[in-house]
Design a protein around this motif. Structure first.
Motif, PDB file in Angstrom:
ATOM      1  N   ASP A 133      -5.117   5.973   7.952  1.00  0.00           N
ATOM      2  CA  ASP A 133      -4.448   4.770   8.462  1.00  0.00           C
ATOM      3  C   ASP A 133      -4.015   4.931   9.905  1.00  0.00           C
ATOM      4  N   GLU A 167      -3.268  13.436  -1.502  1.00  0.00           N
ATOM      5  CA  GLU A 167      -3.732  12.042  -1.425  1.00  0.00           C
ATOM      6  C   GLU A 167      -2.905  11.248  -0.410  1.00  0.00           C
ATOM      7  N   ARG A 168      -1.611  11.529  -0.369  1.00  0.00           N
ATOM      8  CA  ARG A 168      -0.754  10.842   0.601  1.00  0.00           C
ATOM      9  C   ARG A 168      -1.163  11.204   2.025  1.00  0.00           C
ATOM     10  N   ASN A 197       0.829  -1.208   0.000  1.00  0.00           N
ATOM     11  CA  ASN A 197       0.000   0.000   0.000  1.00  0.00           C
ATOM     12  C   ASN A 197       0.861   1.254   0.000  1.00  0.00           C
ATOM     13  N   GLN A 198       1.924   1.211   0.767  1.00  0.00           N
ATOM     14  CA  GLN A 198       2.801   2.375   0.850  1.00  0.00           C
ATOM     15  C   GLN A 198       3.525   2.610  -0.471  1.00  0.00           C
ATOM     16  N   LEU A 225       5.994   9.988   4.077  1.00  0.00           N
ATOM     17  CA  LEU A 225       5.151  10.159   2.885  1.00  0.00           C
ATOM     18  C   LEU A 225       5.951  10.537   1.640  1.00  0.00           C
ATOM     19  N   LYS A 269       0.583   8.550  -5.714  1.00  0.00           N
ATOM     20  CA  LYS A 269      -0.359   9.502  -5.145  1.00  0.00           C
ATOM     21  C   LYS A 269       0.230  10.906  -5.044  1.00  0.00           C
ATOM     22  N   LEU A 319       1.199   4.449  -2.575  1.00  0.00           N
ATOM     23  CA  LEU A 319       1.162   5.840  -2.105  1.00  0.00           C
ATOM     24  C   LEU A 319       2.371   6.627  -2.602  1.00  0.00           C
ATOM     25  N   LEU A 353      -5.284   2.575  -8.589  1.00  0.00           N
ATOM     26  CA  LEU A 353      -6.181   3.581  -8.040  1.00  0.00           C
ATOM     27  C   LEU A 353      -7.415   3.626  -8.940  1.00  0.00           C
ATOM     28  N   SER A 381      -4.477   9.557   2.971  1.00  0.00           N
ATOM     29  CA  SER A 381      -4.293   8.137   3.262  1.00  0.00           C
ATOM     30  C   SER A 381      -3.650   7.952   4.626  1.00  0.00           C
ATOM     31  N   PHE A 382      -2.665   8.778   4.902  1.00  0.00           N
ATOM     32  CA  PHE A 382      -1.955   8.709   6.173  1.00  0.00           C
ATOM     33  C   PHE A 382      -2.892   8.958   7.350  1.00  0.00           C
ATOM     34  N   ALA A 421      -8.093  10.228  -0.404  1.00  0.00           N
ATOM     35  CA  ALA A 421      -7.139   9.137  -0.234  1.00  0.00           C
ATOM     36  C   ALA A 421      -7.124   8.219  -1.449  1.00  0.00           C
TER      37      ALA A 421
END
Lengths: 197, 197
Positions: free
Chosen positions: A125, A117-118, A105-106, A153, A113, A109, B33, A121-122, A193
DNA sequence: CGGACCGTTGAAAGGTGTCAAGTTGCGTGG
DNA sequence: CCACGCAACTTGACACCTTTCAACGGTCCG
């Protein structure tokens, strides 16, 4: 074993003599480039293991982000213990698989992303990882500084700050203090995200 | 089980019913995405396992890059087999740990390296993964297209092309064909991979 | 020969980084 | 109690690397 804030637990390249289990506090795990660029690959909290990756030397560094305590095991006895206990090995495989999924997932990102968006998402999470989180939904504690968020990120401190400001202006979040954050519009945060805006 | 080039083996979100072992060929593993942006998280070659991550549904997609063959196991019997065979579980933990270490390297690449540094790192890692590699040192087979390299390195096709051209001009590499590459100056390539230029 | 796919190259746009200057928060010490 | 000073954070202006948009050439194959 107790650690002050900022204390190094392991350093990349050092002989991997120990395995650790975090009992209190939080750690940052990272890798460096020779010129000092840092990528934080993950944050660890109470209950997490560190140093499982096989090999003669550590392939990452780890430091305490706040006063923390860890259990330290010498590597060989620990490996012997694992060999004799299938349930233990099973648990380690389970955890490592989850870490791998998180790492994938990272990668999405970091590779694809945008800055906002990063950050979105952060923020989504974060609550799931921190056992010391407050119970109120939408309320997020930021146990790390801007520089750590940036290095996690793949951004700079300035961009992190600007993105948080933009989110405040958009009414998506509010920040009672620098280390505390409230998600005002969870739906919009989730859209960001996923890159759906 | 045999796959044509481009055939999908698993799709993100589908129920995870099977585990696979690649016996021939090569696969790309990726995440998407909603708007179509793609991040390739890894390439798999003969001998690699796929689908180990626990969970009800796959958290990634996988497709064949060339004609390939795989062994398919139903998940539950496979898990039962693993539970009864500590050596098997040990091997899976070992492999998963290595994958995790590779993922952490890739996070460093995606978060902190420039385009040319990413390409240099990629070219140095590539031979180690491909069991069908030629023996001559410095000679690298590129089994994937530009678009796949781009989506693996978090770049665009155009940037990949431009970086390869730059490397040719600098005398670091030469390309007898579009899918074949010779490292003319390994030392300089290694410097670039570490950001030391 | 025509078309599709892939790769390369060019010009311009844009998002993020860099550099620099404030501002805030907070512990320390007079 | 208040002033000071440091560290962290924010904000602004500008630069630059990578992306975007576009055109072109090459190869394979129907």
């Amino acid at each position: 074993m107790t650690l002050q804030a900022g204390a190094a637990l392991v350093r990349e390249g050092e002989p991997a003599l120990h395995v650790f289990n975090i009992t209190m506090g939080s750690l940052r795990v990272y890798k460096l480039l020779p010129d000092g660029r840092r990528q934080i690959t993950g944050f660890l909290f109470a209950g997490d293991f560190l140093g499982l990756a096989i090999g003669e030397a550590y392939v990452f560094s780890a430091e305490a982000m706040e006063p923390s305590t860890v259990c330290r095991f010498r590597k060989e006895p620990f490996r012997a213990l694992v060999e004799q206990s299938p349930p233990l090995e099973h648990m380690l495989l389970h955890r490592t698989s989850h870490e791998l999924a998180a790492a994938q997932n990272q990668m999405l990102l970091l590779g694809r992303k945008t800055a906002i968006e990063r950050m979105a998402s952060f923020l989504l999470d974060l609550p799931g990882h921190d056992p010391a989180r407050p119970s109120a939904p939408g309320q997020v504690r930021l146990p790390m500084k801007r520089g750590e968020i940036a290095d996690y990120l793949g951004l700079t401190i300035e961009t992190v700050s600007r993105v948080l400001t933009r989110m405040k202006v958009m009414g998506i979040i509010s920040m009672p203090s620098q280390n505390e954050l409230i998600v005002e519009r969870p739906a919009r945060l989730r859209q960001h995200a996923l890159g759906e805006v």
